[in-house]
Enzyme design. Sequence first.
Site, PDB file in Angstrom:
ATOM      1  N   HIS A 193       1.559   4.239  -3.091  1.00 27.06           N
ATOM      2  CA  HIS A 193       1.445   5.708  -3.029  1.00 27.06           C
ATOM      3  C   HIS A 193       2.524   6.357  -3.896  1.00 27.06           C
ATOM      4  O   HIS A 193       2.263   7.359  -4.576  1.00 27.06           O
ATOM      5  CB  HIS A 193       1.609   6.187  -1.583  1.00 27.06           C
ATOM      6  CG  HIS A 193       0.352   6.144  -0.777  1.00 27.06           C
ATOM      7  ND1 HIS A 193      -0.830   6.727  -1.183  1.00 27.06           N
ATOM      8  CD2 HIS A 193       0.095   5.590   0.443  1.00 27.06           C
ATOM      9  CE1 HIS A 193      -1.761   6.554  -0.260  1.00 27.06           C
ATOM     10  NE2 HIS A 193      -1.228   5.857   0.732  1.00 27.06           N
TER      11      HIS A 193
ATOM     12  N   GLU B 156      -5.987   7.049  -0.860  1.00 26.24           N
ATOM     13  CA  GLU B 156      -5.824   5.880  -0.005  1.00 26.24           C
ATOM     14  C   GLU B 156      -6.495   4.651  -0.611  1.00 26.24           C
ATOM     15  O   GLU B 156      -5.943   3.540  -0.592  1.00 26.24           O
ATOM     16  CB  GLU B 156      -6.395   6.158   1.391  1.00 26.24           C
ATOM     17  CG  GLU B 156      -5.653   7.215   2.180  1.00 26.24           C
ATOM     18  CD  GLU B 156      -4.209   6.837   2.465  1.00 26.24           C
ATOM     19  OE1 GLU B 156      -3.940   5.634   2.656  1.00 26.24           O
ATOM     20  OE2 GLU B 156      -3.354   7.735   2.500  1.00 26.24           O
TER      21      GLU B 156
ATOM     22  N   HIS C  60       0.833  -1.206   0.000  1.00 23.11           N
ATOM     23  CA  HIS C  60       0.000   0.000   0.000  1.00 23.11           C
ATOM     24  C   HIS C  60       0.868   1.256   0.000  1.00 23.11           C
ATOM     25  O   HIS C  60       0.620   2.195  -0.777  1.00 23.11           O
ATOM     26  CB  HIS C  60      -0.910  -0.018   1.234  1.00 23.11           C
ATOM     27  CG  HIS C  60      -1.601   1.274   1.507  1.00 23.11           C
ATOM     28  ND1 HIS C  60      -2.865   1.557   1.023  1.00 23.11           N
ATOM     29  CD2 HIS C  60      -1.213   2.374   2.214  1.00 23.11           C
ATOM     30  CE1 HIS C  60      -3.214   2.771   1.421  1.00 23.11           C
ATOM     31  NE2 HIS C  60      -2.229   3.291   2.145  1.00 23.11           N
ATOM     32  N   GLU C  61       1.899   1.278   0.834  1.00 22.11           N
ATOM     33  CA  GLU C  61       2.753   2.461   0.926  1.00 22.11           C
ATOM     34  C   GLU C  61       3.592   2.647  -0.343  1.00 22.11           C
ATOM     35  O   GLU C  61       3.779   3.778  -0.815  1.00 22.11           O
ATOM     36  CB  GLU C  61       3.654   2.363   2.151  1.00 22.11           C
ATOM     37  CG  GLU C  61       2.910   2.305   3.476  1.00 22.11           C
ATOM     38  CD  GLU C  61       2.044   3.538   3.719  1.00 22.11           C
ATOM     39  OE1 GLU C  61       2.355   4.609   3.155  1.00 22.11           O
ATOM     40  OE2 GLU C  61       1.066   3.430   4.471  1.00 22.11           O
TER      41      GLU C  61
END
Length: 315
Positions: free
Chosen positions: A173, A225, A169-170
Site C-alpha cells: 500500500h 486492495e 500487502h500492507e
Amino acid sequence: MLWRLRAAQGAAARLARGIRGRQLQTYRRFGSDRQPIWQERWFQYTAGAAGTAGAVYVAVHTRESPTGRWQFISVTPEDEEREGQQAYRMIMQQYRSRILPRGSPADTLVRRVAQRLLEVAQTRGNWEVHVIDSPERNAFVLPGGKIFVFSGLLPVAMTEDGLATVLAHEIAHQQARHTGEKLSQARLLHLAYLFVALFVDSGAAQIGRSMTSLLLELPNSRRCEEEADQIGLQLMATACYDPAQAVALWERMRAAEGVSPPEFLNTHPSTESRIVNIRKWVPDAELKREAADCPSPGLLHDFARFGSGQDHYVR
C-alpha cells in the site's frame, strides 16, 4: 339587524376570496419568473470553467501505479507522512498500554518478517514495528513506516509465510502510495460537493456524496486492495517466502471471518475474490522467487534468521 349581519358576512367572504386570489396569483407569478439556477448563463459558464480546470488538474496529477493502473495523486509524500504521523499519535495514545515489549516472542517474529520484506522493498520511511495485544485479526502500515500488527492475527497467519502475506500487502500500500491517492480523491470530491451545495442545493450535494461513495470511492478502494495483494505477492516472493502460502492464509481467513457485507458495499474485495485473484498471480510470483535465487525449502528455517540480528530497517 339580520340583513346587516348577512351583508357583513358577505363582505368578509369576498375579502377573504380576494386575499386568497392575490396570494395564489403572487405565488404563480413568482414561480413562473424564476428559472432553475442550472439554466442561468453565468452558472453554465462557471460550471464549464470549473469542469475544464478540474479535468486539467486531474490530468496533470495522474500517474501510473506499479501495476500499470492510472491513479490520481495531488498530494506530496510529505503530506502523506504528516497524515501518518497524526494517525500514529492517536493510535499510540489508544493502544500504548497494550503494545507488547521489544524482544517478546510475537514482537521478534513480526520484526523478523518485516525486516526481510523491507530489505527487498527498499521503501522510504523511518520504519517502526509495534505488536498490539488484541484479539483483532488485523494489521496496517501508516505512511512514514509505522507497522502495527494485532496479536489476534498471528494464530490465523500460523506461519512466517502467512504473516509475510499480510505484511507484504500492507507495505505494498505504501509502495503504491494508496494513502496519497485516497487523500487526493477525497479533497477533489470535497470541492465538488461544496460547489454543488453552494450553487445548486445542499440536498443534491448529499445525494451526490452517496452516489460517488458507491460508484467511485468504494470501487477505487477495492482496486487498491487488489493491487496491494498483487504487489505484495511479488514482494514476499522476492524475499524468499512461498507465494503459494498466500492462498492458504486467505483460506484460513475465510474460515475465521463472520458475515461480511456484500462486496459492492465494502472497501475490500470479498475473501473469495482475493483467493481467486491470488491463485491467478501465484505463477508469476513463483518465477520472481526463482529469480531471487532463494534457498531450498529445507533451508528456509535457517534463512529466516538472515539479517535478524541487526535491524537495519525496523526499530
